[in-house]
Structure formats: structure tokens, C-alpha cells
Design a protein around this motif. Structure first.
Motif, short mmCIF file in Angstrom:
data_model
loop_
_atom_site.label_atom_id
_atom_site.label_comp_id
_atom_site.label_asym_id
_atom_site.label_seq_id
_atom_site.Cartn_x
_atom_site.Cartn_y
_atom_site.Cartn_z
N ILE A 65 0.83 -1.20 0.00
CA ILE A 65 0.00 0.00 0.00
C ILE A 65 0.87 1.25 0.00
O ILE A 65 0.60 2.21 -0.74
CB ILE A 65 -0.98 -0.01 1.19
CG1 ILE A 65 -2.02 -1.13 0.98
CG2 ILE A 65 -1.65 1.35 1.38
CD1 ILE A 65 -2.81 -1.48 2.21
N GLN A 66 1.93 1.25 0.79
CA GLN A 66 2.84 2.40 0.80
C GLN A 66 3.45 2.63 -0.58
O GLN A 66 3.54 3.76 -1.05
CB GLN A 66 3.94 2.20 1.85
CG GLN A 66 3.44 2.35 3.26
CD GLN A 66 4.48 1.98 4.30
OE1 GLN A 66 5.24 1.04 4.14
NE2 GLN A 66 4.48 2.73 5.39
N ALA A 67 3.85 1.54 -1.24
CA ALA A 67 4.43 1.66 -2.58
C ALA A 67 3.40 2.18 -3.58
O ALA A 67 3.72 3.00 -4.45
CB ALA A 67 5.00 0.31 -3.02
N ILE A 68 2.16 1.72 -3.48
CA ILE A 68 1.10 2.20 -4.37
C ILE A 68 0.86 3.68 -4.13
O ILE A 68 0.75 4.47 -5.08
CB ILE A 68 -0.21 1.39 -4.14
CG1 ILE A 68 -0.04 -0.04 -4.66
CG2 ILE A 68 -1.40 2.08 -4.83
CD1 ILE A 68 -1.18 -0.98 -4.26
N ARG A 69 0.77 4.09 -2.88
CA ARG A 69 0.50 5.50 -2.56
C ARG A 69 1.66 6.41 -2.94
O ARG A 69 1.47 7.59 -3.19
CB ARG A 69 0.16 5.66 -1.07
CG ARG A 69 -1.18 5.03 -0.68
CD ARG A 69 -2.31 5.62 -1.48
NE ARG A 69 -3.62 5.13 -1.05
CZ ARG A 69 -4.60 4.84 -1.87
NH1 ARG A 69 -4.46 4.98 -3.17
NH2 ARG A 69 -5.75 4.42 -1.40
N ASP A 70 2.88 5.86 -3.00
CA ASP A 70 4.04 6.65 -3.40
C ASP A 70 4.15 6.82 -4.91
O ASP A 70 4.98 7.59 -5.39
CB ASP A 70 5.33 6.00 -2.88
CG ASP A 70 5.49 6.16 -1.37
OD1 ASP A 70 4.80 7.02 -0.77
OD2 ASP A 70 6.31 5.41 -0.79
N ASP A 71 3.34 6.11 -5.67
CA ASP A 71 3.40 6.14 -7.13
C ASP A 71 2.19 6.93 -7.65
O ASP A 71 1.05 6.47 -7.56
CB ASP A 71 3.37 4.71 -7.67
CG ASP A 71 3.67 4.63 -9.15
OD1 ASP A 71 3.30 5.57 -9.90
OD2 ASP A 71 4.25 3.61 -9.57
N ASN A 72 2.44 8.09 -8.22
CA ASN A 72 1.33 8.96 -8.64
C ASN A 72 0.49 8.39 -9.78
O ASN A 72 -0.59 8.89 -10.07
CB ASN A 72 1.82 10.37 -8.97
CG ASN A 72 2.78 10.41 -10.13
OD1 ASN A 72 3.02 9.41 -10.80
ND2 ASN A 72 3.36 11.57 -10.36
#
Length: 121
Positions: A65-72
Motif C-alpha cells: 500500500i505504501q508503494a502504491i500511494r508513493d506512485d502517482n
């Protein structure tokens, strides 16, 4: 236009149940076995909703989830976290990483469909 749901869980039976619940309602279901696989599927498909388990090998749900949220590229994609009943007290921590909501395991099939309809139509 068909909406696509990414179901991320290391349990094949949980993924199959989610797919069986969602497909009759017109959703396309993409399955991933862990967070690493889930991130790969996010990049390979146009995903409208993510439903993810918390505890998985390689990369857990929070890390994914953190990686998804860090990717615009994935801005605005709702993410539902599935958590075991005993983990409810920790949910406030998970809101910080950007979950849209959560459901308890074991989940009810109609709950999965209801959330999908509410979040993505």
C-alpha cells in the motif's frame, strides 16, 4: 466500462472466493499472491480497486500500500485492507498509509460486493 479489482492474498482460496463474488457483478478480477506480485499487476493493468490481505510473504499489505500511494500513477485508487478480527485495534495505524477502508476476515461475499459497488460503481 468494466471495472477491474485487484485481489491480493497469499491464500488461493481467499482470492478465488473474492473472484467468485465479484465476477457475477460485472467486475474483472486480477489476482496476486503477495505484495510484490500485486505491485507488478498494478503496473500491468488498469486497476480501479485494490483489496489486499495484511499478512503475506515477500511484501506485506502495508508495504504494498505504501508503494502504491508513493506512485502517482495510482492516485485515487481505493484500497481495502483485509484484517483478522484480532487486528482491529491496529487499524488506526494503517489509515496513515492510505487505506480507504477495511474488512474483517473471514469476510462475507456480499460485503466484498457492497464495498466494490460503493467505491467504484
Amino acid at each position: 466500462m468494466t471495472k477491474t479489482v485487484l485481489c491480493v492474498d497469499d491464500s488461493a482460496s481467499s482470492r478465488a472466493l473474492m473472484a467468485c463474488a465479484l465476477k457475477p457483478h460485472g467486475y474483472t478480477v486480477v489476482q496476486a499472491v503477495d505484495g510484490t506480485d500485486g505491485l507488478g499487476k498494478m503496473g500491468a493493468h488498469k486497476i480501479d480497486l485494490v483489496i489486499s490481505d495484511l499478512n503475506m510473504p515477500k511484501m506485506n499489505g502495508i508495504e504494498m500500500i505504501q508503494a502504491i500511494r508513493d506512485d502517482n500513477r495510482f492516485d485515487g485508487v481505493p484500497i481495502i485492507l483485509m484484517t483478522a478480527e484480532g487486528q482491529k485495534d491496529e487499524l488506526h495505524k494503517y489509515k496513515v498509509v492510505g487505506i480507504t477502508g477495511w474488512i474483517s476476515k473471514p469476510f462475507k461475499l456480499r460485503e466484498i460486493c457492497s464495498l466494490a459497488k460503493k467505491l467504484i460503481g
